[in-house]
Design a protein around this motif. Structure first.
Motif, PDB file in Angstrom:
ATOM      1  N   ARG A  86       2.451   1.706  -3.429  1.00  0.00           N
ATOM      2  CA  ARG A  86       1.472   2.122  -4.442  1.00  0.00           C
ATOM      3  C   ARG A  86       1.072   3.577  -4.256  1.00  0.00           C
ATOM      4  NH1 ARG A  86      -2.348  -3.249  -4.841  1.00  0.00           N
ATOM      5  NH2 ARG A  86      -0.850  -4.467  -6.036  1.00  0.00           N
ATOM      6  N   ARG A  87       0.829   3.970  -3.008  1.00  0.00           N
ATOM      7  CA  ARG A  87       0.475   5.370  -2.735  1.00  0.00           C
ATOM      8  C   ARG A  87       1.603   6.286  -3.203  1.00  0.00           C
ATOM      9  NH1 ARG A  87      -3.542   7.230   0.219  1.00  0.00           N
ATOM     10  NH2 ARG A  87      -2.249   8.975   0.894  1.00  0.00           N
ATOM     11  N   HIS A  88       2.831   5.899  -2.921  1.00  0.00           N
ATOM     12  CA  HIS A  88       3.981   6.710  -3.316  1.00  0.00           C
ATOM     13  C   HIS A  88       4.077   6.801  -4.840  1.00  0.00           C
ATOM     14  CE1 HIS A  88       7.984   8.431  -3.239  1.00  0.00           C
ATOM     15  NE2 HIS A  88       8.372   7.487  -4.077  1.00  0.00           N
ATOM     16  N   SER A  89       3.901   5.669  -5.519  1.00  0.00           N
ATOM     17  CA  SER A  89       4.086   5.654  -6.974  1.00  0.00           C
ATOM     18  C   SER A  89       3.055   6.507  -7.714  1.00  0.00           C
ATOM     19  CB  SER A  89       4.060   4.221  -7.510  1.00  0.00           C
ATOM     20  OG  SER A  89       2.767   3.682  -7.441  1.00  0.00           O
ATOM     21  N   ALA A 139      -0.153   9.795  -4.224  1.00  0.00           N
ATOM     22  CA  ALA A 139      -1.405   9.960  -3.475  1.00  0.00           C
ATOM     23  C   ALA A 139      -1.261  11.039  -2.402  1.00  0.00           C
ATOM     24  CB  ALA A 139      -1.814   8.640  -2.839  1.00  0.00           C
ATOM     25  N   ARG A 140      -2.329  11.770  -2.225  1.00  0.00           N
ATOM     26  CA  ARG A 140      -2.389  12.819  -1.201  1.00  0.00           C
ATOM     27  C   ARG A 140      -3.400  12.433  -0.154  1.00  0.00           C
ATOM     28  NH1 ARG A 140       2.178  15.064  -1.995  1.00  0.00           N
ATOM     29  NH2 ARG A 140       2.464  15.941  -4.033  1.00  0.00           N
ATOM     30  N   GLN A 168       0.328  13.173   1.496  1.00  0.00           N
ATOM     31  CA  GLN A 168       1.594  12.448   1.622  1.00  0.00           C
ATOM     32  C   GLN A 168       1.779  11.900   3.034  1.00  0.00           C
ATOM     33  OE1 GLN A 168       3.774  11.402  -0.471  1.00  0.00           O
ATOM     34  NE2 GLN A 168       5.381  10.783   0.936  1.00  0.00           N
ATOM     35  N   ASP A 186      -0.323  10.496   4.880  1.00  0.00           N
ATOM     36  CA  ASP A 186      -0.959   9.181   4.992  1.00  0.00           C
ATOM     37  C   ASP A 186      -0.047   8.083   4.461  1.00  0.00           C
ATOM     38  OD1 ASP A 186      -3.157  10.370   6.120  1.00  0.00           O
ATOM     39  OD2 ASP A 186      -4.481  10.035   4.400  1.00  0.00           O
ATOM     40  N   THR A 187       0.687   8.370   3.392  1.00  0.00           N
ATOM     41  CA  THR A 187       1.629   7.396   2.844  1.00  0.00           C
ATOM     42  C   THR A 187       2.739   7.118   3.853  1.00  0.00           C
ATOM     43  OG1 THR A 187       1.130   8.142   0.608  1.00  0.00           O
ATOM     44  CG2 THR A 187       3.179   6.903   0.908  1.00  0.00           C
ATOM     45  N   VAL A 189       1.402   4.947   6.648  1.00  0.00           N
ATOM     46  CA  VAL A 189       1.301   3.539   6.253  1.00  0.00           C
ATOM     47  C   VAL A 189       2.679   2.880   6.343  1.00  0.00           C
ATOM     48  CG1 VAL A 189       0.789   1.946   4.354  1.00  0.00           C
ATOM     49  CG2 VAL A 189      -0.727   3.862   4.801  1.00  0.00           C
ATOM     50  N   THR A 215       0.832  -1.212   0.000  1.00  0.00           N
ATOM     51  CA  THR A 215       0.000   0.000   0.000  1.00  0.00           C
ATOM     52  C   THR A 215       0.860   1.253   0.000  1.00  0.00           C
ATOM     53  OG1 THR A 215      -1.773  -1.170   1.151  1.00  0.00           O
ATOM     54  CG2 THR A 215      -1.809   1.238   1.253  1.00  0.00           C
ATOM     55  N   ALA A 216       1.881   1.294   0.842  1.00  0.00           N
ATOM     56  CA  ALA A 216       2.744   2.474   0.900  1.00  0.00           C
ATOM     57  C   ALA A 216       3.438   2.708  -0.436  1.00  0.00           C
ATOM     58  CB  ALA A 216       3.773   2.316   2.017  1.00  0.00           C
TER      59      ALA A 216
END
Length: 101
Positions: free
Chosen positions: A25-28, A31-32, A34, A36-37, A40, A22-23
């Protein structure tokens, strides 16, 4: 909760890889927010350190490299060092036990 608590044992098996994925994917996808990433990523480290490592050294060693890589990508060098240090210690303890046994 103790590391051998049934709920934590279930987390040990499922949560750490899911949080790592999840972390990343959010980074890639950028995702906002940041924060939250980063949360995770830190949660993945916390689950690994408090649930996986005490209860399943072999499993912890298997997750150490992907977790450390993810922490490096997300700019968490202190947590990355913690993973590498603790994984090294767990490997050393395991090797010593195997040699003595």
């Amino acid at each position: 909760m103790r590391p051998d608590h049934p709920e934590l044992l279930q987390l040990r098996d499922a949560e750490s890889p899911l949080l790592i994925t999840t972390a990343l994917r959010r980074h890639s996808i950028g995702a906002r927010p940041q924060a939250d990433t980063v949360r995770v990523a830190r949660n993945a480290h916390a689950v690994w350190r408090t649930c996986v490592l005490p209860g399943d050294a072999q499993g912890a060693l298997g997750l150490a490299d992907p977790l450390a890589d993810m922490l490096a990508i997300l700019g968490e060098p202190a947590l990355r060092r913690d993973v590498l240090t603790r994984a090294g210690e767990a490997f050393t303890r395991k090797s010593v036990r195997r040699a003595a046994g």
